[in-house]
Design an enzyme around this catalytic site. Structure first.
Site, PDB file in Angstrom:
ATOM      1  N   ASP A   8      34.666  35.525  34.018  1.00  0.00           N
ATOM      2  CA  ASP A   8      35.206  34.419  34.237  1.00  0.00           C
ATOM      3  C   ASP A   8      36.616  34.079  33.677  1.00  0.00           C
ATOM      4  OD1 ASP A   8      35.423  31.739  35.060  1.00  0.00           O
ATOM      5  OD2 ASP A   8      33.829  30.801  34.024  1.00  0.00           O
ATOM      6  N   ASP A 104      39.516  33.576  40.330  1.00  0.00           N
ATOM      7  CA  ASP A 104      39.623  34.095  38.955  1.00  0.00           C
ATOM      8  C   ASP A 104      38.004  34.421  38.280  1.00  0.00           C
ATOM      9  OD1 ASP A 104      38.345  31.719  38.970  1.00  0.00           O
ATOM     10  OD2 ASP A 104      39.497  30.663  37.236  1.00  0.00           O
ATOM     11  N   GLU A 105      37.295  34.559  39.121  1.00  0.00           N
ATOM     12  CA  GLU A 105      35.869  34.922  38.745  1.00  0.00           C
ATOM     13  C   GLU A 105      35.022  35.993  39.776  1.00  0.00           C
ATOM     14  OE1 GLU A 105      32.273  32.146  39.113  1.00  0.00           O
ATOM     15  OE2 GLU A 105      33.908  30.752  39.390  1.00  0.00           O
TER      16      GLU A 105
END
Length: 422
Positions: A8, A104-105
């Site tokens: 993350d 983003d993860e």
DNA sequence: TCTGGGGTCCTAGGACCC
DNA sequence: TCTGGGGTCCTAGGACCC
């Protein structure tokens, strides 16, 4: 037992801006929409800004009041996509089982990755490489399943690594408020509280019939997860299988003029049509979303006999739906979505306008590498050489770009996580 | 003079068919 | 004369997440 990582990125957009322009480092920075067009809400902000109380979803003027020296940047999605490509390229080097969740993860199943070391070593290496090569911070959770990995990555920010074993679930999770659980939002927390279910531990031991009547099938799932059980596999294809594609916009000011609104629908339809074309899919349904001045929002949908993808057809359909259901009041937001997508090659209709070909498939690799070099001023290819195995690095870029086209077409960001980051 | 934009999954009711 | 129950499709909206 499986070993899953959840990676993350920490305050991703703000961190990317800092990587791009290091003079921003250590300063209160916020990424926000355009205040002149009343989209001035904070999308994400640096940890320095959070110290002043600046939070995601806050309006820009509120944030400025808390932190007058706040530096505000408009989002630059190209930049974020590029950084995201770099991150996933790194993840892919440790396992083929990488599932992007958002820009983003992502999850990485490293059960079969012993060659790279112990899970903790792998997590440390990944975190270190993302920091060194992309200049971006991330937190990583290590656990036997997705739910626990996701929960773990959230526990230490920024730059944390957290191991969460199933046997630690009762100790570590059960005392937390139910609302902290992934999948429990405001409404669900309220419903649970009304039945005196206040912590994750309460969910874990709650009566299944009560949960089921309260929350449907989701209640059963929540109970399983609260007990550390989650059987969902890491699915590399998940992000590639889109169910719908839509565009919406909050208008600069409320509009009641029909011609103007139809024009906006045309523009939205054009954007959606381009994306459908790029993904090589057809829409079997079209929805129009109307948010009125008073924020009352309706969506109206139409199933189609003939799947469509052209701007002309999409706009025609969207306008028809709109005119049928619009009550004449001033409109704040309009949206157009193509749904029930089917692949072009499965469509029975005659198609001719897709320009996509085999050659185009090869381009993203070069494009990606060039962009990474340009935008970051760091030679990602040299770093990829760290891998000892050039072939693997090459392959990882290829496989990464195969999902990135679809996946990176959108952007998402984390609200709940950003708030918890504090 | 608040509250963006892109998604997914689930539920519930009505139409329609057998 | 009154009326069962299963199944599917379609639509609208709620909840949640990033």
């Amino acid at each position: 037992m499986a070993i899953i990582l959840h990676v993350d990125m920490n305050s991703f957009y703000a961190s990317v801006e800092m990587a791009y322009d290091p003079s921003l480092k250590g300063k209160p920075l916020a990424i926000a929409g355009n205040p002149e067009e009343r989209r001035g809400i904070i999308v994400t902000c640096s940890y320095e800004a959070r110290k002043f109380g600046v939070k995601t979803t806050m309006t820009l003027w509120e944030a400025k009041k808390l932190c007058p020296q706040l530096i505000v940047k408009r989002p630059n999605f190209e930049r974020y996509r590029t950084a995201s490509l770099g991150m996933f390229a790194i993840l892919q080097q440790y396992s083929d089982l990488v599932e992007p969740v958002s820009i983003d993860e992502g999850y990485v199943d490293i059960t079969e990755a012993q060659e790279f070391g112990h899970p903790l070593q792998i997590a440390k290496t990944i975190q270190h490489r993302i920091k060194e090569q992309l200049d971006l911070p991330c937190s990583i959770g290590i656990a036997p399943n997705k739910f626990l990995a996701k929960t773990a990555s959230n526990m230490k920010k920024p730059m944390g690594i957290t191991v969460l074993r199933k046997r630690d679930v009762a100790n570590i999770l059960w005392s937390l408020p139910a609302g902290e659980m992934h999948g429990v939002g405001k409404k669900t927390a309220e419903k649970l509280a009304a039945h005196n279910i206040n912590t994750i531990g309460d969910i874990a031991i709650a009566n299944e019939l009560v949960l089921k009547s309260l929350l449907g099938i989701n209640g059963i799932r929540l109970k399983e997860r609260a007990n550390g059980i989650d059987k969902r596999p890491v699915d590399p294809e998940a992000a590639a299988e889109f169910k719908s594609v839509g565009n919406s916009t909050t208008l600069p000011k409320d509009v009641a003029n029909q011609q103007e609104l139809l024009h906006v629908l045309e523009n939205l339809s054009e954007k959606v049509a381009e994306r459908l074309k790029r993904k090589m899919v057809l829409a079997t349904s079209v929805s129009v979303m109307i948010r009125y001045k008073n924020r009352k929002t309706i969506t109206r949908r139409k199933a189609l006999k003939n799947p469509l993808y052209t701007k002309l057809e999409l706009a025609g359909c969207a306008k028809e739906i709109f005119l049928k259901h619009w009550n004449g009041d001033a409109v704040r937001l309009l949206g157009v979505t193509g749904g029930d997508l089917i692949e072009k090659k499965l469509a029975t209709r005659q198609l001719d306008l897709f320009s996509y070909n085999e050659e185009a498939k090869k381009e993203p690799l070069l494009e990606t590498v060039e962009k990474l070099k340009e935008k970051y001023g760091k030679n990602i290819i040299e770093h990829a050489g760290d891998l000892h195995d050039v072939k693997k690095a090459d392959k990882s870029f290829h496989s990464e770009t195969s999902f990135s086209k679809d996946f990176l077409d959108q952007f998402r960001y984390s609200r709940k996580n950003d708030e918890r980051d504090q």
